[in-house]
Design a protein around this motif. Structure first.
Motif, mmCIF file in Angstrom:
data_model
loop_
_atom_site.group_PDB
_atom_site.id
_atom_site.type_symbol
_atom_site.label_atom_id
_atom_site.label_comp_id
_atom_site.label_asym_id
_atom_site.label_seq_id
_atom_site.Cartn_x
_atom_site.Cartn_y
_atom_site.Cartn_z
ATOM 1 N N THR A 1 0.836 -1.197 0.000
ATOM 2 C CA THR A 1 0.000 0.000 0.000
ATOM 3 C C THR A 1 0.872 1.250 0.000
ATOM 4 O O THR A 1 2.023 1.223 0.400
ATOM 5 N N MET A 2 0.281 2.339 -0.461
ATOM 6 C CA MET A 2 0.988 3.613 -0.572
ATOM 7 C C MET A 2 0.264 4.673 0.252
ATOM 8 O O MET A 2 -0.966 4.732 0.250
ATOM 9 N N CYS A 3 1.029 5.517 0.936
ATOM 10 C CA CYS A 3 0.457 6.648 1.655
ATOM 11 C C CYS A 3 0.830 7.939 0.917
ATOM 12 O O CYS A 3 1.649 7.925 0.001
ATOM 13 N N LYS A 4 0.238 9.039 1.326
ATOM 14 C CA LYS A 4 0.483 10.317 0.644
ATOM 15 C C LYS A 4 1.961 10.721 0.658
ATOM 16 O O LYS A 4 2.439 11.326 -0.287
ATOM 17 N N ASP A 5 2.658 10.390 1.717
ATOM 18 C CA ASP A 5 4.076 10.773 1.822
ATOM 19 C C ASP A 5 4.926 10.177 0.701
ATOM 20 O O ASP A 5 5.955 10.750 0.340
ATOM 21 N N CYS A 6 4.522 9.051 0.147
ATOM 22 C CA CYS A 6 5.285 8.420 -0.937
ATOM 23 C C CYS A 6 5.367 9.324 -2.161
ATOM 24 O O CYS A 6 6.331 9.258 -2.915
ATOM 25 N N PHE A 7 4.376 10.181 -2.346
ATOM 26 C CA PHE A 7 4.368 11.081 -3.495
ATOM 27 C C PHE A 7 5.449 12.161 -3.380
ATOM 28 O O PHE A 7 5.794 12.796 -4.364
ATOM 29 N N ASP A 8 5.982 12.357 -2.174
ATOM 30 C CA ASP A 8 7.060 13.327 -1.988
ATOM 31 C C ASP A 8 8.347 12.877 -2.671
ATOM 32 O O ASP A 8 9.251 13.679 -2.877
ATOM 33 N N ASN A 9 8.446 11.610 -3.022
ATOM 34 C CA ASN A 9 9.637 11.061 -3.673
ATOM 35 C C ASN A 9 9.562 11.098 -5.193
ATOM 36 O O ASN A 9 10.350 10.438 -5.858
ATOM 37 N N ILE A 10 8.631 11.857 -5.736
ATOM 38 C CA ILE A 10 8.476 11.944 -7.186
ATOM 39 C C ILE A 10 8.897 13.343 -7.632
ATOM 40 O O ILE A 10 8.125 14.303 -7.528
ATOM 41 N N PRO A 11 10.133 13.481 -8.113
ATOM 42 C CA PRO A 11 10.653 14.803 -8.468
ATOM 43 C C PRO A 11 9.805 15.551 -9.493
ATOM 44 O O PRO A 11 9.607 16.758 -9.373
ATOM 45 N N ASP A 12 9.293 14.866 -10.525
ATOM 46 C CA ASP A 12 8.499 15.542 -11.553
ATOM 47 C C ASP A 12 7.214 16.140 -10.994
ATOM 48 O O ASP A 12 6.670 17.088 -11.537
ATOM 49 N N LEU A 13 6.725 15.579 -9.912
ATOM 50 C CA LEU A 13 5.488 16.067 -9.318
ATOM 51 C C LEU A 13 5.737 17.296 -8.443
ATOM 52 O O LEU A 13 4.840 18.115 -8.250
ATOM 53 N N ASP A 14 6.959 17.447 -7.945
ATOM 54 C CA ASP A 14 7.279 18.583 -7.077
ATOM 55 C C ASP A 14 7.019 19.933 -7.724
ATOM 56 O O ASP A 14 6.586 20.870 -7.066
ATOM 57 N N CYS A 15 7.292 20.046 -9.006
ATOM 58 C CA CYS A 15 7.143 21.339 -9.673
ATOM 59 C C CYS A 15 5.750 21.533 -10.258
ATOM 60 O O CYS A 15 5.483 22.552 -10.887
ATOM 61 N N ASN A 16 4.850 20.588 -10.051
ATOM 62 C CA ASN A 16 3.497 20.714 -10.576
ATOM 63 C C ASN A 16 2.689 21.641 -9.666
ATOM 64 O O ASN A 16 2.586 21.396 -8.468
ATOM 65 N N PRO A 17 2.108 22.707 -10.208
ATOM 66 C CA PRO A 17 1.385 23.667 -9.373
ATOM 67 C C PRO A 17 0.128 23.107 -8.706
ATOM 68 O O PRO A 17 -0.347 23.681 -7.734
ATOM 69 N N ILE A 18 -0.394 21.997 -9.207
ATOM 70 C CA ILE A 18 -1.576 21.410 -8.572
ATOM 71 C C ILE A 18 -1.225 20.058 -7.922
ATOM 72 O O ILE A 18 -2.055 19.168 -7.840
ATOM 73 N N LYS A 19 0.003 19.953 -7.438
ATOM 74 C CA LYS A 19 0.471 18.701 -6.817
ATOM 75 C C LYS A 19 -0.487 18.225 -5.734
ATOM 76 O O LYS A 19 -0.864 17.053 -5.716
ATOM 77 N N SER A 20 -0.897 19.098 -4.835
ATOM 78 C CA SER A 20 -1.745 18.654 -3.724
ATOM 79 C C SER A 20 -3.081 18.113 -4.225
ATOM 80 O O SER A 20 -3.588 17.127 -3.694
ATOM 81 N N ARG A 21 -3.640 18.726 -5.278
ATOM 82 C CA ARG A 21 -4.904 18.219 -5.842
ATOM 83 C C ARG A 21 -4.701 16.855 -6.480
ATOM 84 O O ARG A 21 -5.544 15.978 -6.367
#
Length: 160
Positions: A42-62
């Motif tokens: 299973t994956m939790c929200k914190d796992c998404f912090d390890n995706i560099p391409d997603l860091d610069c996305n302005p709607i990352k949290s959405r």
């Protein structure tokens, strides 16, 4: 390091039928999922912090919240879950697939509507129905622009 567990062929076929990803894409995404979760099922929200391409996305949290929204997971109730399975991840990710111009006009229109409907209703302006919103967005190629690049992700930045 041991080898990454693979999915059974029947499960890959089922996922391919329900998500539109190819078998090869599913296997790649499964490896990335396991890499992001340190091999957990299973994956939790914190796992998404390890995706560099997603860091610069302005709607990352959405985007991240969309993966944990019960409605996007096929549950009729509103709210969120704390963790998702690979199937949940893949199902939600399918809304963000890149659509190129090689599809028929009808397919592109279908995917455009699916992606627009994926947006939460409260994100629309007050007093504008979804049909009104579709008319406004008619000429925008949302089906080719609203996507997340998990397949092209550079995992070397994630490896420790």
């Amino acid at each position: 390091m041991g080898s990454t567990p693979s999915l059974p062929a029947w499960e890959i076929r089922n996922l391919a039928n329900t998500t539109g990803f190819t078998s090869e894409q599913i296997e790649i995404l499964h490896r990335r999922f396991l890499h992001l979760t340190d091999g957990k099922a299973t994956m939790c929200k914190d796992c998404f912090d390890n995706i560099p391409d997603l860091d610069c996305n302005p709607i990352k949290s959405r985007i991240v919240n969309a993966f944990f929204d019960r409605r996007n997971l096929g549950q009729q109730t509103s709210g969120t879950v704390d963790e998702i399975t690979f199937e949940n991840f893949l199902t939600t990710l399918s809304f963000f697939q890149h659509m190129d111009d090689n599809h028929t006009k009808e397919d592109l229109e279908y995917y455009k509507n699916e992606k627009l409907q994926f947006q939460e209703p409260e994100q629309l302006y007050d007093g504008i129905t979804f049909d009104d919103f579709l008319k406004i967005m008619q000429d925008m190629k949302i089906e080719t622009k609203m996507h997340v690049r998990f397949l092209n992700m550079d995992t070397t930045a994630i490896c420790k």
